[in-house]
Design a protein around this motif. Sequence first.
Motif, PDB file in Angstrom:
ATOM      1  N   LYS A 299       6.619 -42.613 -23.713  1.00 12.79           N
ATOM      2  CA  LYS A 299       6.659 -44.071 -23.792  1.00 12.79           C
ATOM      3  C   LYS A 299       5.395 -44.624 -24.462  1.00 12.79           C
ATOM      4  O   LYS A 299       5.439 -45.624 -25.170  1.00 12.79           O
ATOM      5  CB  LYS A 299       6.812 -44.678 -22.393  1.00 12.79           C
ATOM      6  N   GLN A 300       4.250 -43.963 -24.233  1.00 12.06           N
ATOM      7  CA  GLN A 300       2.986 -44.423 -24.817  1.00 12.06           C
ATOM      8  C   GLN A 300       2.914 -44.181 -26.318  1.00 12.06           C
ATOM      9  O   GLN A 300       2.118 -44.814 -27.013  1.00 12.06           O
ATOM     10  CB  GLN A 300       1.812 -43.701 -24.143  1.00 12.06           C
ATOM     11  N   ALA A 301       3.767 -43.261 -26.822  1.00 13.19           N
ATOM     12  CA  ALA A 301       3.688 -42.881 -28.229  1.00 13.19           C
ATOM     13  C   ALA A 301       3.865 -44.070 -29.167  1.00 13.19           C
ATOM     14  O   ALA A 301       3.307 -44.100 -30.267  1.00 13.19           O
ATOM     15  CB  ALA A 301       4.736 -41.814 -28.545  1.00 13.19           C
ATOM     16  N   GLY A 302       4.625 -45.080 -28.733  1.00 15.61           N
ATOM     17  CA  GLY A 302       4.865 -46.241 -29.580  1.00 15.61           C
ATOM     18  C   GLY A 302       3.864 -47.360 -29.399  1.00 15.61           C
ATOM     19  O   GLY A 302       3.944 -48.400 -30.071  1.00 15.61           O
ATOM     20  N   SER A 303       2.895 -47.170 -28.507  1.00 16.27           N
ATOM     21  CA  SER A 303       1.902 -48.211 -28.253  1.00 16.27           C
ATOM     22  C   SER A 303       0.751 -48.112 -29.254  1.00 16.27           C
ATOM     23  O   SER A 303       0.672 -47.182 -30.057  1.00 16.27           O
ATOM     24  CB  SER A 303       1.357 -48.092 -26.825  1.00 16.27           C
ATOM     25  N   GLU A 304      -0.164 -49.062 -29.177  1.00 16.04           N
ATOM     26  CA  GLU A 304      -1.312 -49.069 -30.074  1.00 16.04           C
ATOM     27  C   GLU A 304      -2.335 -48.024 -29.626  1.00 16.04           C
ATOM     28  O   GLU A 304      -2.750 -47.986 -28.468  1.00 16.04           O
ATOM     29  CB  GLU A 304      -1.967 -50.460 -30.073  1.00 16.04           C
ATOM     30  N   ASN A 305      -2.708 -47.145 -30.554  1.00 17.54           N
ATOM     31  CA  ASN A 305      -3.709 -46.100 -30.315  1.00 17.54           C
ATOM     32  C   ASN A 305      -3.389 -45.270 -29.063  1.00 17.54           C
ATOM     33  O   ASN A 305      -4.193 -45.210 -28.125  1.00 17.54           O
ATOM     34  CB  ASN A 305      -5.108 -46.719 -30.186  1.00 17.54           C
ATOM     35  N   PHE A 359      -6.327 -24.028 -16.389  1.00 18.20           N
ATOM     36  CA  PHE A 359      -6.043 -23.884 -17.819  1.00 18.20           C
ATOM     37  C   PHE A 359      -4.606 -24.302 -18.130  1.00 18.20           C
ATOM     38  O   PHE A 359      -4.342 -24.957 -19.143  1.00 18.20           O
ATOM     39  CB  PHE A 359      -6.257 -22.433 -18.262  1.00 18.20           C
ATOM     40  N   LEU A 360      -3.689 -23.907 -17.254  1.00 21.50           N
ATOM     41  CA  LEU A 360      -2.280 -24.249 -17.464  1.00 21.50           C
ATOM     42  C   LEU A 360      -2.079 -25.763 -17.437  1.00 21.50           C
ATOM     43  O   LEU A 360      -1.350 -26.325 -18.266  1.00 21.50           O
ATOM     44  CB  LEU A 360      -1.411 -23.583 -16.401  1.00 21.50           C
ATOM     45  N   GLY A 361      -2.724 -26.434 -16.478  1.00 19.47           N
ATOM     46  CA  GLY A 361      -2.606 -27.886 -16.392  1.00 19.47           C
ATOM     47  C   GLY A 361      -3.148 -28.571 -17.634  1.00 19.47           C
ATOM     48  O   GLY A 361      -2.554 -29.533 -18.141  1.00 19.47           O
ATOM     49  N   ILE A 362      -4.273 -28.083 -18.150  1.00 19.15           N
ATOM     50  CA  ILE A 362      -4.846 -28.641 -19.373  1.00 19.15           C
ATOM     51  C   ILE A 362      -3.902 -28.398 -20.544  1.00 19.15           C
ATOM     52  O   ILE A 362      -3.693 -29.273 -21.399  1.00 19.15           O
ATOM     53  CB  ILE A 362      -6.234 -28.034 -19.645  1.00 19.15           C
ATOM     54  N   TYR A 363      -3.301 -27.213 -20.577  1.00 21.35           N
ATOM     55  CA  TYR A 363      -2.328 -26.911 -21.636  1.00 21.35           C
ATOM     56  C   TYR A 363      -1.157 -27.893 -21.611  1.00 21.35           C
ATOM     57  O   TYR A 363      -0.697 -28.346 -22.664  1.00 21.35           O
ATOM     58  CB  TYR A 363      -1.824 -25.476 -21.497  1.00 21.35           C
ATOM     59  N   TYR A 364      -0.666 -28.229 -20.426  1.00 18.39           N
ATOM     60  CA  TYR A 364       0.436 -29.193 -20.333  1.00 18.39           C
ATOM     61  C   TYR A 364       0.030 -30.539 -20.933  1.00 18.39           C
ATOM     62  O   TYR A 364       0.830 -31.206 -21.586  1.00 18.39           O
ATOM     63  CB  TYR A 364       0.856 -29.387 -18.876  1.00 18.39           C
ATOM     64  N   ASN A 365      -1.211 -30.946 -20.706  1.00 18.64           N
ATOM     65  CA  ASN A 365      -1.719 -32.167 -21.334  1.00 18.64           C
ATOM     66  C   ASN A 365      -1.736 -32.040 -22.847  1.00 18.64           C
ATOM     67  O   ASN A 365      -1.309 -32.932 -23.578  1.00 18.64           O
ATOM     68  CB  ASN A 365      -3.141 -32.461 -20.841  1.00 18.64           C
ATOM     69  N   LEU A 366      -2.253 -30.914 -23.319  1.00 19.44           N
ATOM     70  CA  LEU A 366      -2.406 -30.702 -24.752  1.00 19.44           C
ATOM     71  C   LEU A 366      -1.061 -30.591 -25.472  1.00 19.44           C
ATOM     72  O   LEU A 366      -0.945 -30.930 -26.650  1.00 19.44           O
ATOM     73  CB  LEU A 366      -3.217 -29.425 -25.013  1.00 19.44           C
ATOM     74  N   SER A 367      -0.044 -30.120 -24.758  1.00 24.59           N
ATOM     75  CA  SER A 367       1.239 -29.825 -25.402  1.00 24.59           C
ATOM     76  C   SER A 367       1.968 -31.060 -25.900  1.00 24.59           C
ATOM     77  O   SER A 367       2.981 -30.942 -26.596  1.00 24.59           O
ATOM     78  CB  SER A 367       2.147 -29.058 -24.436  1.00 24.59           C
ATOM     79  N   ILE A 368       1.456 -32.240 -25.605  1.00 30.06           N
ATOM     80  CA  ILE A 368       2.133 -33.463 -26.039  1.00 30.06           C
ATOM     81  C   ILE A 368       2.214 -33.537 -27.563  1.00 30.06           C
ATOM     82  O   ILE A 368       3.145 -34.126 -28.122  1.00 30.06           O
ATOM     83  CB  ILE A 368       1.428 -34.717 -25.468  1.00 30.06           C
ATOM     84  N   TRP A 369       1.264 -32.917 -28.271  1.00 26.87           N
ATOM     85  CA  TRP A 369       1.253 -33.055 -29.736  1.00 26.87           C
ATOM     86  C   TRP A 369       2.497 -32.454 -30.374  1.00 26.87           C
ATOM     87  O   TRP A 369       3.104 -33.056 -31.263  1.00 26.87           O
ATOM     88  CB  TRP A 369      -0.022 -32.443 -30.326  1.00 26.87           C
ATOM     89  N   PHE A 370       2.922 -31.243 -29.942  1.00 25.61           N
ATOM     90  CA  PHE A 370       4.085 -30.649 -30.608  1.00 25.61           C
ATOM     91  C   PHE A 370       5.399 -31.258 -30.123  1.00 25.61           C
ATOM     92  O   PHE A 370       6.411 -31.200 -30.827  1.00 25.61           O
ATOM     93  CB  PHE A 370       4.088 -29.112 -30.504  1.00 25.61           C
ATOM     94  N   LYS A 371       5.379 -31.888 -28.945  1.00 25.17           N
ATOM     95  CA  LYS A 371       6.582 -32.578 -28.485  1.00 25.17           C
ATOM     96  C   LYS A 371       6.770 -33.899 -29.225  1.00 25.17           C
ATOM     97  O   LYS A 371       7.886 -34.279 -29.573  1.00 25.17           O
ATOM     98  CB  LYS A 371       6.503 -32.814 -26.975  1.00 25.17           C
ATOM     99  N   LEU A 372       5.669 -34.601 -29.485  1.00 25.84           N
ATOM    100  CA  LEU A 372       5.745 -35.870 -30.214  1.00 25.84           C
ATOM    101  C   LEU A 372       6.014 -35.662 -31.702  1.00 25.84           C
ATOM    102  O   LEU A 372       6.719 -36.443 -32.326  1.00 25.84           O
ATOM    103  CB  LEU A 372       4.441 -36.654 -30.046  1.00 25.84           C
TER     104      LEU A 372
END
Length: 500
Positions: A299-305, A359-372
């Motif tokens: 949902k945040q992907a369409g917001s500003e910055n 590390f796994l939790g941080i990876y879940y955060n980071l993984s947003i780039w390939f999903k978006l």
Amino acid sequence: MSGIKKLAGQTIWYGVSSIAARFLNYLVTPYLTNVLTSADYGKMSLVYSVLPFLNVLFTYGMETAYFRFSSKEESKNSIYNTTATSIIISTFLFGFTLLLFHKQLAVFAGIGNYPELIKLSIFIIMLDTLTIIPFAKLRHDGRPRKYAMAKISGILAYLFFTYLFLSVGYVEAKNNPSSFWAKIINTSNNPVYYIVVANLIQAIVTLAFLYKEVLAIRFKIDAKLWRQIMVYSLPLVIVGMGGVVNETMDRIMLKWWVPGTNEFKETQVAIYSACYKLSILISLFVQAFRMGAEPFFFKQAGSENPQRTYARVMKFFVIVISIMFLVVALYLPIWRYFIAEKLWSGLKVVPILLLANMFLGIYYNLSIWFKLKNKTAAGAWITLTGAAITVFINFVFIKYYSYMACAWATFFCYGSMMVLSFTWGQKEYKIPYAWKKLIAYMVIAVLLFFIHKGLVSVITHLWAGLGIATVLLLCYIWFIAQVEKKELVKLPFVGKYFTA
């Protein structure tokens, strides 16, 4: 900060359900590790190591795809009906196919003498899969309370029937062959059978709780939309399968490759599985965070910055899991009572697994780039790399170091996935993470753990050790509060403790 506040609120609700469900489930761990023999507990762990593989196969990334496409302008009803109908059809197709091969699956899991456990597990995964899209809809619609109630109702049913079958029915049937329970309980069955039956009842109760969402499904598929969804979601099957290899395959590999008798192998699995559960606090938070973060990020992907929001979320996430690492690692003399004393020999794996889960939790955060960016194939390659590391380390070292090899394999697997996702993601979708500061927070937490370990090796009194742990934990929290004062003052229920 409003978006982050909303995410925090939803994470709390998902956390309530996850923590309540998992905590109740973990409360049953000391009961099960005492009621069952170590070998039987090992069998149960092997059964539940198969379920995640089936879960990935049955859901084939449809949950994430639902969030991704629901964030666009297409009809929400069309997305819900298409994804749900696809899941329903495939669930029955996969389920009845696997039932034909349940004996071979039992051999793969290392419990070839108990194929009925795998048959029950297939029915469990079929019922669980049917709840995937209804649960995703609740999360997308921002209804964490109903989500929590459905989850908690299911786990309460599981706990009730587990106790009823094992401590009432099984015992009564054994002592009195003419009793009512003797007609229901077959004492020649392994006790694990009735634990899995209780899990099946849990799945039925959870599905029944979601009857409104299930009845809202219209059995139809938008062919064009379905093809787009499948292109997006199918690489997530590889991501999921690799993730399962990293998360649960180590138990199966431990059974395969550790030297010794079959009973010894199952005992090693039991020790490792029970101690793995002591990473509960971080695991629960990561799970709760994922429940709220996935729909929030889309949902945040369409917001500003949006990148700035993702970076701030990551910072708060790392702060929380670093504190949780210390809460578990420093107070391990208390946490160990959640498992039977006969399994304490494996406690040395807990700090390693705590870091791995960070590390796994941080990876879940980071993984947003390939999903978006619709580059889910990148996620597949990252996860396959982690899976290869897991298999290699376990294959080479289990025969020498038993479950310690499994713990270090998990550590290096998730660590490599985290680093790969960060370096690759920053090239594709740059997010201004304060990575130097975040690394410093984690390193300081680990140093405090080793300082505590060194001090308690000299000061061996239990309460003195706990006192030292408390001082170190409070010092860490104070340090974080001073560094992040400007950010923390903006958060609800926190800012009032700071002066402007």
